[in-house]
Design a protein around this motif. Structure first.
Motif, short mmCIF file in Angstrom:
data_model
loop_
_atom_site.label_atom_id
_atom_site.label_comp_id
_atom_site.label_asym_id
_atom_site.label_seq_id
_atom_site.Cartn_x
_atom_site.Cartn_y
_atom_site.Cartn_z
N PHE A 17 0.94 -1.17 -0.01
CA PHE A 17 0.12 -0.09 -0.04
C PHE A 17 0.87 1.31 0.00
CE2 PHE A 17 -0.33 2.10 3.96
CZ PHE A 17 0.36 1.31 4.84
N CYS A 18 0.52 2.21 -0.70
CA CYS A 18 1.27 3.45 -1.12
C CYS A 18 1.13 4.34 -0.09
CB CYS A 18 0.73 3.99 -2.31
SG CYS A 18 1.69 5.71 -2.59
N LEU A 19 2.04 4.94 0.88
CA LEU A 19 2.04 5.81 1.60
C LEU A 19 1.72 7.44 1.11
CD1 LEU A 19 4.95 5.04 3.88
CD2 LEU A 19 2.49 5.01 4.47
N GLY A 20 1.83 7.34 -0.22
CA GLY A 20 1.45 8.71 -0.94
C GLY A 20 0.11 8.81 -1.13
N CYS A 21 -0.64 7.90 -1.88
CA CYS A 21 -2.17 8.03 -2.09
C CYS A 21 -3.03 6.97 -1.77
CB CYS A 21 -1.97 8.21 -3.88
SG CYS A 21 -1.72 6.64 -4.63
N GLY A 22 -2.44 6.04 -0.95
CA GLY A 22 -3.15 4.86 -0.55
C GLY A 22 -3.62 3.83 -1.48
N SER A 23 -3.05 3.71 -2.66
CA SER A 23 -3.19 2.57 -3.66
C SER A 23 -2.78 1.44 -3.06
CB SER A 23 -2.53 2.96 -4.94
OG SER A 23 -2.96 4.10 -5.45
N ARG A 24 -3.37 0.35 -3.55
CA ARG A 24 -3.04 -1.11 -3.01
C ARG A 24 -3.02 -1.75 -4.05
NH1 ARG A 24 -3.78 -2.83 2.07
NH2 ARG A 24 -4.21 -0.98 3.48
N THR A 33 7.83 1.33 -6.22
CA THR A 33 7.35 2.84 -5.89
C THR A 33 5.81 2.72 -6.54
OG1 THR A 33 8.50 3.61 -7.84
CG2 THR A 33 9.31 4.45 -5.54
N CYS A 34 5.12 3.49 -6.11
CA CYS A 34 3.68 3.46 -6.48
C CYS A 34 3.63 4.00 -8.12
CB CYS A 34 2.73 4.55 -5.74
SG CYS A 34 1.03 4.50 -6.26
N PRO A 35 3.06 3.01 -8.94
CA PRO A 35 2.73 3.37 -10.20
C PRO A 35 1.89 4.63 -10.41
CG PRO A 35 2.21 0.99 -9.91
CD PRO A 35 2.49 1.80 -8.63
N ASP A 36 1.02 5.11 -9.42
CA ASP A 36 0.10 6.03 -9.59
C ASP A 36 0.60 7.32 -9.18
OD1 ASP A 36 -1.83 4.26 -10.39
OD2 ASP A 36 -2.44 4.12 -8.12
N CYS A 37 1.68 7.31 -7.85
CA CYS A 37 1.78 8.90 -7.46
C CYS A 37 3.44 8.84 -7.32
CB CYS A 37 1.40 9.26 -6.13
SG CYS A 37 1.94 8.33 -4.74
N GLY A 38 4.15 7.47 -7.46
CA GLY A 38 5.50 7.54 -7.20
C GLY A 38 5.98 7.53 -5.66
ZN LIG Z 1 0.86 6.25 -4.81
#
Ligand SMILES: [Zn+2]
Ligand SMILES: *Cc1c(COP(=O)(O)O)cnc(C)c1O
Length: 484
Positions: A17-24, A33-38
């Motif tokens: 789970f992403c600490l930036g945007c919460g995506s899972r 790193t998160c593909p959505d927000c890095g």
């Molecule tokens: Zn993210």
């Protein structure tokens, strides 16, 4: 209840789970790193609360019984299997003797000096001689499980390193063998010869980059985003999981009683302190410990972005700014833009919410204090590296600031073995440490070998005369009194 020697039946549901945007994201893929927000990821076991079916005391008993297991996959960091990566099968788990490192009480003279009881937990007694083995054992075990599931025929593992990450990554990769291959990127001239010898000895491809660690990290990040490689830096959240074992072991060693305990951890890329906090929070959530210890991060004034952030009292006014590092004897922590900073902020907030003000703090120490502390520790029977010295300097600084009291007990993370960093000791002793470190050797702490006689003097003597002459030279040097 599971018998202590059996591999546990419990399996969790792990997600990134992403600490930036919460995506899972699903863990069937490798994500850094998160593909959505890095943003950076943490791993979450969505079935964690099922573990609450057992009481804290029951878990204590299970882990205590497992401490004596002969089931190899449970002998190392996976003694705490259910709390870490409970999706691995026994055949995936790699055990090279990591974890279960000793907690060594400070020598009496050292405790007196600090005015507080304390101990080093010697993570330099891991197989590649640093704590990084804990994270690598977990990351490589997970990688092995992916290889098994996907049938991959080649996996290139890469990491940037201040020395110890590459030593650990190369060691585990070489043990697993095909289809894994290890590539490490090092800042040219910024790792010790001992650290450089480790990935070379393990047969890794060693690539050097002119610059510092932060430069290598950018290169590796680019590679991970654009090529098919497995990244083994602590951006890889499986490493964080494995390093949580340090916290579990500390708690277990002290009989699961964390009252008045303070844990000191050097901060570089901030993966380790993230893992330590995350580990204690898990134990607390399951009632395995009833209170949190206090956690102190330590940074050198030559690489102190996390210290600077937390030195602003009002949380609302804090802004994270990377710093340009200056040469540090705590070279493994010489990082100006720590990848795991968002993770630190995440767990520090939880720590303070439960433990109150002062539950998490960062202290800043000088290069001089780090170097002196390493040498003082080792002159008292310890095996501290410069980062272990940094922890001791941090404890002394915390005493000075009055933020730790004599009724508390400190546990210092001696993150690597002294031998890896003996070059700094050599330079201190010989007065050759470059000026930019800002360290002036204390003659009282220096040491040097003394030659009893030169080669020519030896060659002038018959063998038995030589032994006699050498013994006399020793007796003279030491002022030995003859037996009457
Ligand atoms: Zn993210
Ligand atoms: C990597 C390392 C550190 C820094 O740990 P981070 O997780 O990067 O904060 C400290 N000491 C030693 C010996 C290390 O190898």
């Amino acid at each position: 209840m599971t018998a202590a020697h059996d591999f546990p039946a419990y399996r969790g549901q792990m997600e990134y789970f992403c600490l930036g945007c919460g995506s899972r994201y699903n863990v069937d893929e490798l994500h850094y790193t998160c593909p959505d927000c890095g943003g950076v990821f943490l791993l979450d076991n969505t079935d964690f609360d099922a573990l609450s079916a057992r009481s804290g005391k029951e878990w204590q008993d299970i882990f205590d019984a497992r401490a004596a297991t002969r089931t190899t996959p449970l002998r190392g960091i996976f003694r705490f299997y259910e709390l870490m990566a409970p999706l691995l099968e026994p055949e995936d788990i790699i055990y090279l003797g990591e974890g279960n490192t000793p907690v060594i009480e400070a020598s009496p003279a050292m405790s007196d000096m600090a005015g507080i009881p304390f101990a080093f937990k010697n993570d330099g007694q891991n197989p590649s001689a640093s704590f990084k083995d804990r994270g690598m054992a977990c990351a490589f075990s997970f990688l092995k499980s992916l290889v098994r599931k996907h049938g991959w025929d080649e996996v290139l593992t890469v990491c940037a390193s201040t020395g110890d990450t590459s030593a650990a990554a190369a060691l585990y990769a070489s043990y697993v063998g095909a289809p894994l291959k290890s590539v490490v990127l090092l800042p040219h001239g910024k790792v010790t010869p001992q650290q450089l010898s480790q990935p070379l000895g393990s047969g890794a491809t060693v690539l050097e980059v002119p610059g510092v660690f932060d430069d290598c990290m950018k290169v590796v990040e680019h590679l991970a985003e654009n090529y098919r490689v497995a990244l083994l830096n602590s951006k890889n959240s499986w490493r964080i999981l494995g390093q949580e074992s340090y916290a579990f072991e500390v708690a277990q060693w002290y009989g699961w009683d964390m009252q008045n305990k303070c844990i000191f951890v050097p901060i570089g890329n901030a993966g380790n302190i993230t893992a330590v906090m995350s580990g204690f929070l898990k134990l607390h959530r399951l009632g395995i410990i009833s209170c949190l210890p206090r956690v102190f991060g330590v940074q050198s004034h030559h690489a102190d972005p996390v210290y600077r952030y937390y030195s602003v009292q009002d949380p609302a006014s804090r802004v994270f700014t990377p710093v340009t590092v200056q040469p540090s004897v705590a070279q493994a922590a010489m990082i100006g833009n720590p990848v795991s900073f968002p993770r630190v902020r995440h767990f520090a907030g939880q720590f303070e919410a439960i433990g109150g003000q002062g539950a998490f703090q960062v202290v800043q120490v000088t290069e001089q204090a780090i170097m002196d502390a390493m040498i003082i520790a080792n002159r008292h029977g310890h095996i501290a590296c410069t980062q272990g010295g940094e922890c001791l300097a941090g404890l002394m600084r915390a005493r000075e600031l009055g933020i730790i009291a004599p009724h508390e007990t400190a546990v210092l993370d001696a993150t690597a073995h002294a031998l890896k960093f003996s070059g700094f000791q050599d330079m201190y002793f010989s007065g050759t440490l470059p000026a930019e470190y800002g360290v002036t050797p204390d003659a009282g702490l220096s040491n040097a070998p003394e030659l009893l006689m030169d080669e020519a003097a030896r060659n002038a003597l018959a063998p038995e005369e030589f032994t006699l002459a050498a013994a006399r030279a020793v007796a003279g040097r030491l002022g030995l009194a003859p037996k009457s």
